[in-house]
Design an enzyme around this catalytic site. Structure first.
Site, PDB file in Angstrom:
ATOM      1  N   ASP A 107      13.702  21.838  12.199  1.00  0.00           N
ATOM      2  CA  ASP A 107      12.707  20.676  11.961  1.00  0.00           C
ATOM      3  C   ASP A 107      11.570  20.830  12.973  1.00  0.00           C
ATOM      4  O   ASP A 107      10.450  20.609  13.047  1.00  0.00           O
ATOM      5  CB  ASP A 107      12.804  19.361  11.788  1.00  0.00           C
ATOM      6  CG  ASP A 107      13.736  18.877  10.492  1.00  0.00           C
ATOM      7  OD1 ASP A 107      13.922  19.956   9.690  1.00  0.00           O
ATOM      8  OD2 ASP A 107      14.167  17.893  10.287  1.00  0.00           O
ATOM      9  N   ASP A 195       6.227  19.787  10.391  1.00  0.00           N
ATOM     10  CA  ASP A 195       7.599  20.148  10.869  1.00  0.00           C
ATOM     11  C   ASP A 195       7.937  21.484  10.481  1.00  0.00           C
ATOM     12  O   ASP A 195       7.339  22.192   9.473  1.00  0.00           O
ATOM     13  CB  ASP A 195       8.542  19.380   9.759  1.00  0.00           C
ATOM     14  CG  ASP A 195       8.824  17.783  10.080  1.00  0.00           C
ATOM     15  OD1 ASP A 195       7.805  17.440  11.065  1.00  0.00           O
ATOM     16  OD2 ASP A 195       9.806  17.355   9.636  1.00  0.00           O
ATOM     17  N   HIS A 244      10.140  19.401   3.666  1.00  0.00           N
ATOM     18  CA  HIS A 244      10.984  20.693   4.117  1.00  0.00           C
ATOM     19  C   HIS A 244      10.984  21.686   2.825  1.00  0.00           C
ATOM     20  O   HIS A 244      11.591  21.123   1.836  1.00  0.00           O
ATOM     21  CB  HIS A 244      12.067  20.260   4.763  1.00  0.00           C
ATOM     22  CG  HIS A 244      11.900  19.351   6.126  1.00  0.00           C
ATOM     23  ND1 HIS A 244      12.783  18.576   6.607  1.00  0.00           N
ATOM     24  CD2 HIS A 244      10.585  19.161   6.485  1.00  0.00           C
ATOM     25  CE1 HIS A 244      12.302  18.092   7.729  1.00  0.00           C
ATOM     26  NE2 HIS A 244      11.100  18.342   7.748  1.00  0.00           N
ATOM     27  N   ASP A 246      13.071  24.208   2.790  1.00  0.00           N
ATOM     28  CA  ASP A 246      14.365  24.788   2.568  1.00  0.00           C
ATOM     29  C   ASP A 246      15.437  24.460   1.825  1.00  0.00           C
ATOM     30  O   ASP A 246      16.709  24.618   1.702  1.00  0.00           O
ATOM     31  CB  ASP A 246      14.759  25.165   4.193  1.00  0.00           C
ATOM     32  CG  ASP A 246      15.008  23.990   5.032  1.00  0.00           C
ATOM     33  OD1 ASP A 246      14.748  22.979   4.236  1.00  0.00           O
ATOM     34  OD2 ASP A 246      15.441  23.999   6.011  1.00  0.00           O
ATOM     35  N   ARG A 263      11.821  21.302  -8.810  1.00  0.00           N
ATOM     36  CA  ARG A 263      10.639  21.631  -8.061  1.00  0.00           C
ATOM     37  C   ARG A 263      10.068  22.783  -8.277  1.00  0.00           C
ATOM     38  O   ARG A 263       9.996  23.482  -7.310  1.00  0.00           O
ATOM     39  CB  ARG A 263      10.946  21.167  -6.595  1.00  0.00           C
ATOM     40  CG  ARG A 263      11.639  19.905  -6.194  1.00  0.00           C
ATOM     41  CD  ARG A 263      12.133  19.909  -4.770  1.00  0.00           C
ATOM     42  NE  ARG A 263      13.114  18.579  -4.559  1.00  0.00           N
ATOM     43  CZ  ARG A 263      13.798  18.384  -3.656  1.00  0.00           C
ATOM     44  NH1 ARG A 263      13.851  19.457  -2.543  1.00  0.00           N
ATOM     45  NH2 ARG A 263      14.518  17.292  -3.482  1.00  0.00           N
ATOM     46  N   SER A 297      18.676  13.041   2.861  1.00  0.00           N
ATOM     47  CA  SER A 297      18.253  14.099   2.239  1.00  0.00           C
ATOM     48  C   SER A 297      18.792  14.053   0.746  1.00  0.00           C
ATOM     49  O   SER A 297      19.434  13.007   0.552  1.00  0.00           O
ATOM     50  CB  SER A 297      18.888  15.359   2.808  1.00  0.00           C
ATOM     51  OG  SER A 297      18.419  15.405   4.087  1.00  0.00           O
ATOM     52  N   SER A 298      18.366  14.958  -0.180  1.00  0.00           N
ATOM     53  CA  SER A 298      18.759  14.802  -1.535  1.00  0.00           C
ATOM     54  C   SER A 298      19.977  15.820  -1.977  1.00  0.00           C
ATOM     55  O   SER A 298      20.346  16.584  -1.028  1.00  0.00           O
ATOM     56  CB  SER A 298      17.566  15.444  -2.423  1.00  0.00           C
ATOM     57  OG  SER A 298      17.538  16.735  -2.363  1.00  0.00           O
ATOM     58  N   CYS A 350      19.135  23.894   7.723  1.00  0.00           N
ATOM     59  CA  CYS A 350      18.376  22.877   8.775  1.00  0.00           C
ATOM     60  C   CYS A 350      19.176  22.898   9.931  1.00  0.00           C
ATOM     61  O   CYS A 350      18.414  22.760  10.852  1.00  0.00           O
ATOM     62  CB  CYS A 350      18.582  21.405   8.003  1.00  0.00           C
ATOM     63  SG  CYS A 350      17.917  21.070   6.509  1.00  0.00           S
TER      64      CYS A 350
HETATM   65  N1  ABU Z   1      15.563  18.965   5.392  1.00  0.00           N
HETATM   66  C1  ABU Z   1      15.651  19.441   3.917  1.00  0.00           C
HETATM   67  C2  ABU Z   1      15.820  17.834   3.009  1.00  0.00           C
HETATM   68  C3  ABU Z   1      15.305  18.152   1.682  1.00  0.00           C
HETATM   69  C4  ABU Z   1      15.777  17.297   0.393  1.00  0.00           C
HETATM   70  O1  ABU Z   1      15.972  16.310   0.776  1.00  0.00           O
HETATM   71  O2  ABU Z   1      15.639  17.781  -0.666  1.00  0.00           O
END
Ligand code: ABU
Length: 366
Positions: A107, A195, A244, A246, A263, A297-298, A350
């Site tokens: 980041d 970021d 983000h 990635d 997405r 994060s997801s 990350c």
């Molecule tokens: N730093 C990546 C987080 C992305 C997400 O939460 O999907």
């Protein structure tokens, strides 16, 4: 003197990287840009303070193991010098009650060619995070005469940098998606904010996600700072918390990208890839229904993998569907346990920053 810093993409052979550390990590207090990222039903809403010691120890254990795996595969690894993040910070423009962590480096540091630049993050709690990497930057500077050590213009992060009352507890998921589709994010356009993890580097082309952590002015700043590169602003309207690139759009090798099926890249933005015969493949579903405790994060950290070369990729050990898909796509998969480190800011990609990859600035989209 040897060349230490060089990297133009996320897939050429990786020889040298930085891996973060979890020591002294904090859950930072709520502030204008962070409220928006924490889901309404998250156990973290309203919570702040030092992360529990046992979680820090477990994360560090997995980070240390990750370093050992990378070293075994020929990657030299450097580590940051964490600060005591549990202290208030102040500038002429704001005061925050704590900082955050030395995770994840992706980041904060953006490597383009022989330059490593510290980013212009929109979270106040991350304002001084770059300091954890400064001893390494100084070391590269002293030993590589071509290394360009730089820092993006520091945002002031005054109250004018944010849309106040943007966050509303009652906002529905549908409303969030409408905001994403309308490119209506929590930051304003008074100054460039970005970021480094919003930037996908593909040689001469930078694909930069416009979302909660990177604004439009940053795109304009990138265009002027890198006149020899092509800057593309990309959006992923299916993401209610766009932060983000990635865990959304991940290149595996020249010509192949995996895209989060929730997405998808809009049709008009796919054109440049399709015109150059790049294949965009839907990423496999995550193996888990939810993130681990105290994680921002997801579940899509499943696709947040680290590519070591055009045929080798590191995937989180429990992400069996993602590993299986990589295998079918012709990659050799190195499984690494990493879920205990997820709460500290992200997955395997990350947690790293590139220092050296073989290869130069290729033009993949002539
Ligand atoms: N730093 C990546 C987080 C992305 C997400 O939460 O999907």
């Amino acid at each position: 003197m040897p060349k230490i810093v060089n990297s133009w993409n996320d897939f050429d052979p990786l020889k040298h990287a930085i891996v973060g550390r979890a020591d002294f990590s904090m859950i930072p207090p709520e502030e204008p840009a962070t409220s928006e990222k924490v889901p309404v039903d998250s156990e973290m809403r309203g919570m702040w303070g030092p992360r529990p010691t046992e979680t820090v120890e477990k994360a560090n254990e997995q980070l240390d193991n990750y370093v050992a795996v990378l070293e075994k595969h020929g990657v030299k690894v450097d580590r940051p010098t964490p600060l005591q993040w549990n202290q208030h910070i102040q500038t002429p423009d704001f005061r925050n009650d704590s900082m955050m962590t030395a995770m994840p480096p992706r980041d904060i540091l953006l490597t383009i060619g022989n330059e490593i630049m510290a980013s212009a993050n929109s979270f106040r709690c991350r304002y001084f995070e770059y300091l954890a990497y400064w001893p390494l930057m100084n070391e590269y500077f002293e030993n590589d005469p071509e290394f360009k050590w730089s820092q993006a213009p520091r945002p002031r992060l005054t109250d004018k940098s944010y849309k106040h009352n943007y966050y509303d507890e009652k906002i529905s998921l549908e409303d969030r998606l409408i905001r994403t589709a309308n490119k209506d994010f929590v930051t304003t356009e008074v100054e460039p904010m970005w970021d480094a993890a919003d930037v996908m580097r593909v040689g001469k082309d930078l694909f930069i996600q416009h979302g909660l952590t990177t604004n439009r002015k940053a795109m304009e700043w990138f265009k002027r700072y890198y006149p020899d590169l092509r800057v593309h602003s990309v959006n992923f309207p299916g993401d209610p918390y766009p932060i983000h690139i990635d865990a959304t759009f991940v290149p595996l090798r020249p010509g192949l990208i995996i895209n989060n099926p929730h997405r998808p890249l809009p049709v008009e933005q796919r054109a440049i890839f399709e015109a150059n015969d790049w294949q965009i493949v839907e990423a496999a579903k995550p193996a888990h229904d939810g993130p681990p405790p105290l994680c921002y994060s997801s579940v899509w950290l499943s696709m947040n993998c680290l590519v070591l070369d055009h045929k080798t990729v590191v995937v989180e050990e429990s992400e069996v569907y993602q590993a299986e898909q990589m295998d079918k796509l012709g990659m050799n998969v190195i499984p690494v346990p990493f879920r205990d480190a997820y709460p500290f800011g992200g997955g395997l990609h990350c947690a790293t920053a590139d220092v050296y990859r073989e290869g130069g600035m290729e033009d993949y989209f002539p």
